[in-house]
Design an enzyme around this catalytic site. Structure first.
Site, PDB file in Angstrom:
ATOM      1  N   ALA A  63      65.423  48.575  42.961  1.00  0.00           N
ATOM      2  CA  ALA A  63      65.251  47.164  42.452  1.00  0.00           C
ATOM      3  C   ALA A  63      63.689  47.246  42.473  1.00  0.00           C
ATOM      4  CB  ALA A  63      65.797  46.120  43.418  1.00  0.00           C
ATOM      5  N   GLY A 108      68.601  50.261  44.838  1.00  0.00           N
ATOM      6  CA  GLY A 108      69.431  49.773  43.880  1.00  0.00           C
ATOM      7  C   GLY A 108      69.687  50.926  42.950  1.00  0.00           C
ATOM      8  N   GLU A 111      72.572  52.543  44.363  1.00  0.00           N
ATOM      9  CA  GLU A 111      73.796  51.816  44.362  1.00  0.00           C
ATOM     10  C   GLU A 111      74.332  51.758  42.810  1.00  0.00           C
ATOM     11  OE1 GLU A 111      71.325  48.666  45.800  1.00  0.00           O
ATOM     12  OE2 GLU A 111      72.846  48.239  47.314  1.00  0.00           O
TER      13      GLU A 111
HETATM   14  N1  DAK Z   1      59.806  48.931  42.406  1.00  0.00           N
HETATM   15  C1  DAK Z   1      58.783  48.451  41.644  1.00  0.00           C
HETATM   16  N2  DAK Z   1      57.955  49.508  41.156  1.00  0.00           N
HETATM   17  C2  DAK Z   1      58.067  50.752  41.896  1.00  0.00           C
HETATM   18  C3  DAK Z   1      59.491  51.023  42.484  1.00  0.00           C
HETATM   19  C4  DAK Z   1      60.174  50.200  42.792  1.00  0.00           C
HETATM   20  N3  DAK Z   1      61.270  50.225  43.321  1.00  0.00           N
HETATM   21  N4  DAK Z   1      59.468  52.476  42.612  1.00  0.00           N
HETATM   22  C5  DAK Z   1      58.373  53.036  42.264  1.00  0.00           C
HETATM   23  N5  DAK Z   1      57.662  52.170  41.621  1.00  0.00           N
HETATM   24  C6  DAK Z   1      56.112  52.228  40.703  1.00  0.00           C
HETATM   25  C7  DAK Z   1      55.080  52.183  41.541  1.00  0.00           C
HETATM   26  O1  DAK Z   1      54.593  51.144  42.013  1.00  0.00           O
HETATM   27  C8  DAK Z   1      53.996  53.118  40.586  1.00  0.00           C
HETATM   28  O2  DAK Z   1      53.703  52.072  39.883  1.00  0.00           O
HETATM   29  P1  DAK Z   1      51.872  52.089  39.592  1.00  0.00           P
HETATM   30  O3  DAK Z   1      51.222  52.098  40.709  1.00  0.00           O
HETATM   31  O4  DAK Z   1      51.794  53.386  38.750  1.00  0.00           O
HETATM   32  O5  DAK Z   1      51.972  50.864  38.591  1.00  0.00           O
HETATM   33  C9  DAK Z   1      55.197  53.721  39.881  1.00  0.00           C
HETATM   34  O6  DAK Z   1      56.506  53.533  39.949  1.00  0.00           O
HETATM   35  C10 DAK Z   1      55.112  55.413  40.339  1.00  0.00           C
HETATM   36  O7  DAK Z   1      55.286  55.405  41.566  1.00  0.00           O
HETATM   37  P2  DAK Z   1      54.606  56.058  42.797  1.00  0.00           P
HETATM   38  O8  DAK Z   1      53.158  56.137  42.254  1.00  0.00           O
HETATM   39  O9  DAK Z   1      54.763  55.406  44.031  1.00  0.00           O
HETATM   40  O10 DAK Z   1      55.169  57.634  42.654  1.00  0.00           O
HETATM   41  P3  DAK Z   1      55.277  58.588  44.079  1.00  0.00           P
HETATM   42  O11 DAK Z   1      55.852  59.891  43.182  1.00  0.00           O
HETATM   43  O12 DAK Z   1      54.231  58.668  44.643  1.00  0.00           O
HETATM   44  O13 DAK Z   1      56.316  57.988  45.005  1.00  0.00           O
HETATM   45  C11 DAK Z   1      58.716  56.993  45.404  1.00  0.00           C
HETATM   46  C12 DAK Z   1      57.958  57.879  44.301  1.00  0.00           C
HETATM   47  C13 DAK Z   1      60.046  56.950  44.581  1.00  0.00           C
HETATM   48  C14 DAK Z   1      58.799  57.720  46.805  1.00  0.00           C
HETATM   49  C15 DAK Z   1      58.029  55.846  45.495  1.00  0.00           C
HETATM   50  O14 DAK Z   1      57.636  55.248  44.310  1.00  0.00           O
HETATM   51  C16 DAK Z   1      58.654  54.699  46.249  1.00  0.00           C
HETATM   52  O15 DAK Z   1      59.085  54.958  47.624  1.00  0.00           O
HETATM   53  N6  DAK Z   1      59.293  53.763  45.639  1.00  0.00           N
HETATM   54  C17 DAK Z   1      59.960  52.615  46.443  1.00  0.00           C
HETATM   55  C18 DAK Z   1      61.419  53.043  46.646  1.00  0.00           C
HETATM   56  C19 DAK Z   1      62.342  52.316  47.368  1.00  0.00           C
HETATM   57  O16 DAK Z   1      61.933  51.756  48.435  1.00  0.00           O
HETATM   58  N7  DAK Z   1      63.204  51.628  46.395  1.00  0.00           N
HETATM   59  C20 DAK Z   1      64.384  50.754  47.019  1.00  0.00           C
HETATM   60  C21 DAK Z   1      63.719  49.205  46.634  1.00  0.00           C
HETATM   61  S1  DAK Z   1      64.796  48.321  47.554  1.00  0.00           S
HETATM   62  C22 DAK Z   1      69.207  42.562  46.825  1.00  0.00           C
HETATM   63  C23 DAK Z   1      69.172  42.955  45.697  1.00  0.00           C
HETATM   64  C24 DAK Z   1      68.585  44.271  45.489  1.00  0.00           C
HETATM   65  C25 DAK Z   1      68.408  44.945  46.515  1.00  0.00           C
HETATM   66  C26 DAK Z   1      68.315  44.545  47.882  1.00  0.00           C
HETATM   67  C27 DAK Z   1      68.911  43.310  47.976  1.00  0.00           C
HETATM   68  N8  DAK Z   1      69.528  41.160  47.202  1.00  0.00           N
HETATM   69  C28 DAK Z   1      69.133  39.929  46.437  1.00  0.00           C
HETATM   70  C29 DAK Z   1      70.410  40.904  48.421  1.00  0.00           C
HETATM   71  C30 DAK Z   1      67.851  46.370  46.236  1.00  0.00           C
HETATM   72  C31 DAK Z   1      66.599  46.840  47.101  1.00  0.00           C
HETATM   73  C32 DAK Z   1      66.318  47.989  46.801  1.00  0.00           C
HETATM   74  O17 DAK Z   1      66.363  48.611  45.824  1.00  0.00           O
END
Ligand code: DAK
Length: 258
Positions: A63, A108, A111
Site C-alpha cells: 500500500a 498489500g 496480499e
Molecule cells: N509506498 C509508496 N511508495 C513506494 C512504496 C510504497 N509501499 N514502495 C516503493 N515506493 C517508491 C519509493 O518511495 C521510491 O519513490 P521515489 O523516491 O523514487 O519517488 C520508488 O518507489 C522506488 O523505491 P526505492 O527507491 O525504495 O527502491 P529500492 O530498490 O531502493 O527499494 C523496496 C525497494 C521495495 C525494498 C523499498 O521501496 C521498500 O521497502 N518499499 C516499501 C515496502 C513496504 O514496506 N511495503 C509494505 C507497505 S505497508 C491497512 C491497509 C493496508 C495496509 C495495512 C493496513 N488498513 C487500512 C488497516 C497495507 C500495508 C502495506 O502494504
C-alpha cells in the site's frame, strides 16, 4: 491516468498494476481503478485472469506508505475497507486468477497475490508482510489469507518478524506454486492460463467456488457444496459434449461455456 491496465486475448485477460515509478504501490486511485477493471471483465469471453505488475522490479511494493502516513483512524478504516472489498472481489471473481509475481510483493502486494487463486513467481520475487515494522497490522487480508495458505505457525512467524522471503523459500512453504527465470514468467503463466481456459469453463468456475466456499465450512457442509455444483454441471452443453465424445471415442468439440 491508467494505473490499472487490462488486455484480453485468446480467452485470457492480463491485468497489470501500472505505477512503476512507485513500484506499483497501491494508493486509493489504484485500488478504485482495480475495482472498476474487475467489474468490467467480460466473464462470457475471458476464462482466466493473470494479475501482474508493470516494470521489471516489482509486482506491488505494498500500500502507498506516503499516502497512508497522514491518515486519521477514520480514514485508515475506510482505506482498509476499500482495499478489503476490492481484494475480496478479486478473490471471488467467478473465473480463475493467477498472480504472476515479477518482483517485490510486499504488504498489500503480497496480499494482492494471495487474493489470486494461484501464484507463480520469478526468481527475483520477494514476498513479505512488513507492516509491524511500520506500526500497523496487515490491512488487506494478510493475517487471514497467509495463515490459510501456509499454515498458522509460518504465517505468524513471517508476520510477527516482518521478514521478507525470496522466491525459493516462498515455493518451499507453499506460498507460490512455481518459480521461473524472470524472462520466462509471463510465457509460463500464459501457458497455464491457456490450459485452464481450454477446460470446460462452467466446471472450472464450479471448482473454484467449491474450493473457496468449502474451506469456510466443515467437511460435511463442504461436501454438500460440491454435490450441488457437481449436479449443476449436468445441465451444461459442455458436459454433454465432453462425455458423449468420450463414450464415442472421439475428440470433444470446443467448449462453449454453457
Ligand atoms: N509506498 C509508496 N511508495 C513506494 C512504496 C510504497 N509501499 N514502495 C516503493 N515506493 C517508491 C519509493 O518511495 C521510491 O519513490 P521515489 O523516491 O523514487 O519517488 C520508488 O518507489 C522506488 O523505491 P526505492 O527507491 O525504495 O527502491 P529500492 O530498490 O531502493 O527499494 C523496496 C525497494 C521495495 C525494498 C523499498 O521501496 C521498500 O521497502 N518499499 C516499501 C515496502 C513496504 O514496506 N511495503 C509494505 C507497505 S505497508 C491497512 C491497509 C493496508 C495496509 C495495512 C493496513 N488498513 C487500512 C488497516 C497495507 C500495508 C502495506 O502494504
Amino acid at each position: 491516468m491508467a494505473f490499472v491496465e487490462f488486455e484480453a486475448k485468446d480467452q485470457i485477460g492480463i491485468l497489470t498494476i501500472n505505477r512503476p515509478e512507485a513500484l506499483n504501490a497501491l494508493n486509493d486511485q489504484v485500488i478504485s481503478q482495480l475495482d472498476k477493471v474487475l467489474d468490467s471483465i467480460d466473464l462470457n469471453t475471458v476464462r482466466c485472469v493473470i494479475v501482474t505488475g508493470a516494470g521489471t522490479k516489482a509486482f506491488v511494493a505494498g500500500a502507498d506508505i506516503a499516502q497512508m502516513s497522514g491518515l486519521t483512524k477514520k480514514e485508515g478504516e475506510s482505506f482498509g475497507k476499500l482495499g478489503n472489498d476490492v481484494f475480496r472481489k478479486l478473490e471471488t471473481l467467478p473465473i480463475p486468477t493467477i498472480a504472476a509475481v515479477n518482483g517485490f510483493a510486499l504488504g498489500g502486494g503480497c496480499e494482492l497475490s494471495m487474493s489470486c487463486d494461484i501464484r507463480l513467481a520469478s526468481e527475483t520475487a520477494v514476498f513479505g508482510q512488513p507492516e509491524v515494522g511500520l506500526g500497523i497490522t496487515p490491512g488487506f487480508g494478510g493475517t487471514q489469507r497467509m495463515a490459510r495458505l501456509v499454515g498458522m505457525g509460518k504465517a505468524k512467524e513471517l508476520i510477527y518478524t516482518a521478514r521478507n522471503i525470496k522466491a525459493p523459500e516462498a515455493l518451499e512453504i507453499g506460498l507460490v506454486q512455481a518459480v521461473y527465470p524472470a524472462e520466462e514468467l509471463m510465457a509460463q503463466t500464459e501457458k497455464m492460463a491457456l490450459r485452464i481456459a481450454g477446460n470446460a469453463p462452467i466446471a472450472v468456475r464450479a471448482c473454484k467456488k467449491a474450493i473457496n466456499d468449502g474451506l469456510q465450512v466443515d467437511i460435511e457442509k463442504g461436501a454438500a457444496i460440491e454435490e450441488g455444483l457437481f449436479g449443476s454441471c449436468f445441465e451444461t452443453k459442455d458436459q454433454k459434449n465432453a462425455m458423449s465424445a468420450f463414450v464415442e471415442k472421439r475428440k470433444h468439440d470446443p467448449f462453449v461455456n454453457c
